[in-house]
Design a protein around this motif. Structure first.
Motif, short mmCIF file in Angstrom:
data_model
loop_
_atom_site.label_atom_id
_atom_site.label_comp_id
_atom_site.label_asym_id
_atom_site.label_seq_id
_atom_site.Cartn_x
_atom_site.Cartn_y
_atom_site.Cartn_z
N LEU A 182 -2.40 2.23 -4.37
CA LEU A 182 -2.43 3.52 -3.99
C LEU A 182 -3.58 4.20 -3.16
CD1 LEU A 182 -1.07 6.46 -4.14
CD2 LEU A 182 -2.72 6.85 -6.06
N VAL A 183 -3.20 4.58 -2.00
CA VAL A 183 -4.06 5.34 -1.10
C VAL A 183 -4.18 6.68 -1.43
CG1 VAL A 183 -4.99 5.69 1.23
CG2 VAL A 183 -3.30 3.70 1.00
N GLY A 184 -5.01 7.02 -2.48
CA GLY A 184 -5.05 8.53 -3.11
C GLY A 184 -6.24 9.09 -2.64
N GLY A 185 -6.41 10.12 -3.37
CA GLY A 185 -7.69 10.98 -2.98
C GLY A 185 -7.77 12.14 -3.76
N LEU A 186 -7.89 13.40 -3.24
CA LEU A 186 -8.29 14.80 -3.64
C LEU A 186 -6.82 15.18 -4.59
CD1 LEU A 186 -10.34 17.33 -3.99
CD2 LEU A 186 -9.40 18.00 -1.65
N ALA A 187 -5.98 15.09 -3.60
CA ALA A 187 -4.64 15.60 -4.00
C ALA A 187 -4.23 14.83 -5.21
CB ALA A 187 -3.65 15.44 -3.03
N THR A 188 -4.12 13.49 -5.10
CA THR A 188 -3.50 12.74 -6.29
C THR A 188 -4.09 12.83 -7.54
OG1 THR A 188 -4.65 10.72 -5.56
CG2 THR A 188 -2.44 11.15 -4.67
N HIS A 189 -5.63 12.85 -7.50
CA HIS A 189 -6.35 12.90 -8.61
C HIS A 189 -7.11 14.09 -9.04
CE1 HIS A 189 -5.39 8.62 -8.28
NE2 HIS A 189 -5.85 8.21 -9.46
N ALA A 190 -7.25 15.09 -8.34
CA ALA A 190 -7.84 16.10 -8.67
C ALA A 190 -7.27 17.66 -8.43
CB ALA A 190 -9.30 16.44 -7.70
N PHE A 213 0.84 -1.17 -0.03
CA PHE A 213 0.09 -0.11 0.06
C PHE A 213 0.91 1.40 0.04
CE2 PHE A 213 -4.56 -0.82 1.48
CZ PHE A 213 -4.64 -1.93 1.04
N VAL A 214 0.94 1.91 -1.08
CA VAL A 214 1.73 3.32 -1.30
C VAL A 214 0.91 4.36 -0.62
CG1 VAL A 214 2.93 4.94 -2.78
CG2 VAL A 214 2.94 2.48 -3.31
N VAL A 215 1.41 4.97 0.39
CA VAL A 215 0.87 6.26 1.10
C VAL A 215 1.36 7.39 0.49
CG1 VAL A 215 0.21 7.34 3.29
CG2 VAL A 215 -0.19 4.82 3.11
N PRO A 216 1.12 8.32 -0.08
CA PRO A 216 1.93 9.38 -0.71
C PRO A 216 2.05 10.67 0.34
CG PRO A 216 -0.28 9.57 -1.69
CD PRO A 216 -0.40 8.27 -0.70
N TYR A 217 2.04 10.18 1.59
CA TYR A 217 2.26 11.37 2.45
C TYR A 217 3.15 10.54 3.57
CZ TYR A 217 -1.77 13.57 0.46
OH TYR A 217 -2.60 14.09 -0.38
N ALA A 233 4.58 9.13 7.23
CA ALA A 233 4.05 8.49 8.30
C ALA A 233 3.46 9.40 9.47
CB ALA A 233 5.16 7.41 8.88
N GLY A 234 2.47 9.00 10.08
CA GLY A 234 1.83 9.66 11.25
C GLY A 234 0.67 10.42 11.03
N GLY A 235 0.30 10.78 9.87
CA GLY A 235 -0.61 11.64 9.49
C GLY A 235 -2.25 10.67 9.24
N ALA A 236 -3.07 11.66 8.96
CA ALA A 236 -4.46 10.89 8.74
C ALA A 236 -4.35 9.78 7.59
CB ALA A 236 -5.50 11.95 8.48
N ASN A 237 -3.76 10.19 6.40
CA ASN A 237 -3.52 9.27 5.32
C ASN A 237 -2.84 8.06 5.78
OD1 ASN A 237 -4.58 11.10 2.84
ND2 ASN A 237 -3.56 12.39 4.15
N ASP A 238 -1.72 8.26 6.33
CA ASP A 238 -0.92 7.03 6.68
C ASP A 238 -1.96 6.12 7.74
OD1 ASP A 238 1.39 5.51 7.22
OD2 ASP A 238 1.17 6.18 9.39
N MET A 239 -2.44 6.69 8.39
CA MET A 239 -3.58 5.90 9.73
C MET A 239 -4.79 5.23 8.94
SD MET A 239 -6.74 5.46 11.07
CE MET A 239 -7.31 7.15 10.80
N LYS A 265 5.60 7.35 0.62
CA LYS A 265 6.38 7.97 -0.47
C LYS A 265 5.72 9.22 -0.76
CE LYS A 265 7.83 3.94 -3.56
NZ LYS A 265 9.00 4.41 -3.22
N PRO A 266 6.01 10.43 0.28
CA PRO A 266 5.87 11.70 0.25
C PRO A 266 6.44 12.65 -0.63
CG PRO A 266 7.01 11.54 1.98
CD PRO A 266 7.04 9.87 1.79
N GLY A 267 5.91 13.65 -1.21
CA GLY A 267 6.56 14.31 -1.98
C GLY A 267 5.65 14.90 -3.41
N ALA A 268 5.95 16.14 -3.66
CA ALA A 268 5.38 16.48 -4.87
C ALA A 268 3.88 16.76 -4.84
CB ALA A 268 5.91 15.87 -6.30
N GLY A 269 3.31 17.21 -3.80
CA GLY A 269 1.95 17.33 -3.67
C GLY A 269 1.14 15.93 -3.72
#
Length: 331
Positions: A99-107, A42-46, A48-54, A76-80
């Motif tokens: 990918l654990v994605g969402g508003l940032a990665t796709h919009a 599971f790639v978390v683009p943020y 560790a420790g934040g809401a997305n990581d949780m 794998k954080p970086g580049a928004g």
């Protein structure tokens, strides 16, 4: 010919046919039961420790249990959030990289910076995890008592009402710009370089208001550090029964949430996507998962792939239009 060779030949033919039958049936067996064949990442683009990581760790663990697989979290954080998204877009389309994605990665981010992937073509939707509404918060000592107070000042005194955010193009920034567009006003955006500096300044009264995500603001509200004024959901949140919605506050057209979903690379086999989606739906029905998601301000979704597949192009177009109209630039 040696008579003893005849039985041997028949035996060889029988063995050969058996082997051929196994070979022909192997693809069908793999299609039905070959996934997962190894640990799922599971790639978390943020960080560790934040809401997305949780969210990634919680859902990953429960989906792993449903699939009988080990799930590994790769931050794998970086580049928004696009660094991690690009890594998944370029991964093997076998369902083992998610990918654990969402508003940032796709919009949002693909409209703010050059993306090395196409958010609409390079992924298959697995399912929607949930949505976190925007909650307008202010300091406990603030004279602001309602969303209408903010709207009136922002309209009558252009530029005087300031709102903080975690950075240009963040959900907090986008929500503020959307409110300005609906209200026909002009607030002053004060971007911070990530972290909690914007929250510290809000609590200290140096920034009057923040259009915050529920994942970040709910702990602050529960601890009594900030005061909520409005929430961007159709109904009031069960945990905040005394906080009105945007619609109740006079802004029914304000629709904005931070949403979260799972994606795999494009061309991932449909049966593999279906297995992942089914495991996600199973995870989202567990009381423990529902409780933890609501505890961080996320309203759980159903986990269906079709729901996320419909949402992505709508949000990509809507958020892109908002970014262009408000002339939002990346930090």
């Amino acid at each position: 010919m040696n008579p003893s060779s005849r039985p041997l030949t028949r035996r060889a033919v029988a063995l050969g046919l058996a082997a051929l039958g196994c070979a022909l049936s192997a693809p069908a067996a793999l299609a039905q039961g070959g996934f997962p064949a190894k640990p799922i990442t599971f790639v978390v683009p943020y960080p560790a420790g934040g809401a997305n990581d949780m969210l990634g760790r919680l859902i990953g663990q429960k989906m792993g249990e449903a699939l009988g697989a080990t799930v590994i979290i790769d931050n794998k954080p970086g580049a928004g959030a696009m660094l991690g998204a690009n890594a998944v877009a370029k991964a093997a389309p076998d369902g083992h990289t998610v990918l654990v994605g969402g508003l940032a990665t796709h919009a949002a981010s693909p409209h703010l910076m050059k993306a090395d992937y196409d958010p609409l073509k390079d992924f298959e939707a697995v399912g929607l995890l949930g949505q976190a509404p925007i909650i307008v918060i202010t300091s406990n000592e603030s004279p602001l008592r309602s969303l209408k107070d903010i709207a009136e000042i922002a309209k009558k005194k252009p530029g005087e009402m300031m709102y903080g955010s975690s950075g240009n193009g963040s959900p907090l920034h986008l929500a503020g710009e959307l409110f300005d567009a609906i209200n026909g006003s002009q607030m002053t955006h004060v971007p911070y370089k990530g972290g909690n500096a914007h929250i510290i300044d809000l609590i200290g009264g140096r920034v009057p208001v923040i259009f915050d995500t529920a994942t970040n603001s709910m702990p602050l509200i529960r601890s009594g550090k900030v005061r909520p004024l409005a929430v961007s959901m159709p109904q009031r949140l069960p945990d905040l029964p005394n906080v009105p919605t945007f619609a109740e506050s006079g802004f029914p057209s304000f629709q904005f949430t931070a949403w979260y979903g799972l994606f795999v690379p494009a061309k991932t086999p449909k049966d593999v996507v279906a297995k992942l989606s089914g495991a996600l739906q199973t995870a989202l029905k567990q009381p423990e998962v529902v409780e933890k998601l609501r505890g961080v301000g996320v309203s759980p979704a159903g986990g269906e792939a079709a729901e996320l597949a419909r949402l992505v192009p709508q949000e990509h177009e809507r958020i892109g239009r908002l970014i262009k109209q408000a002339n939002i630039k990346a930090d």
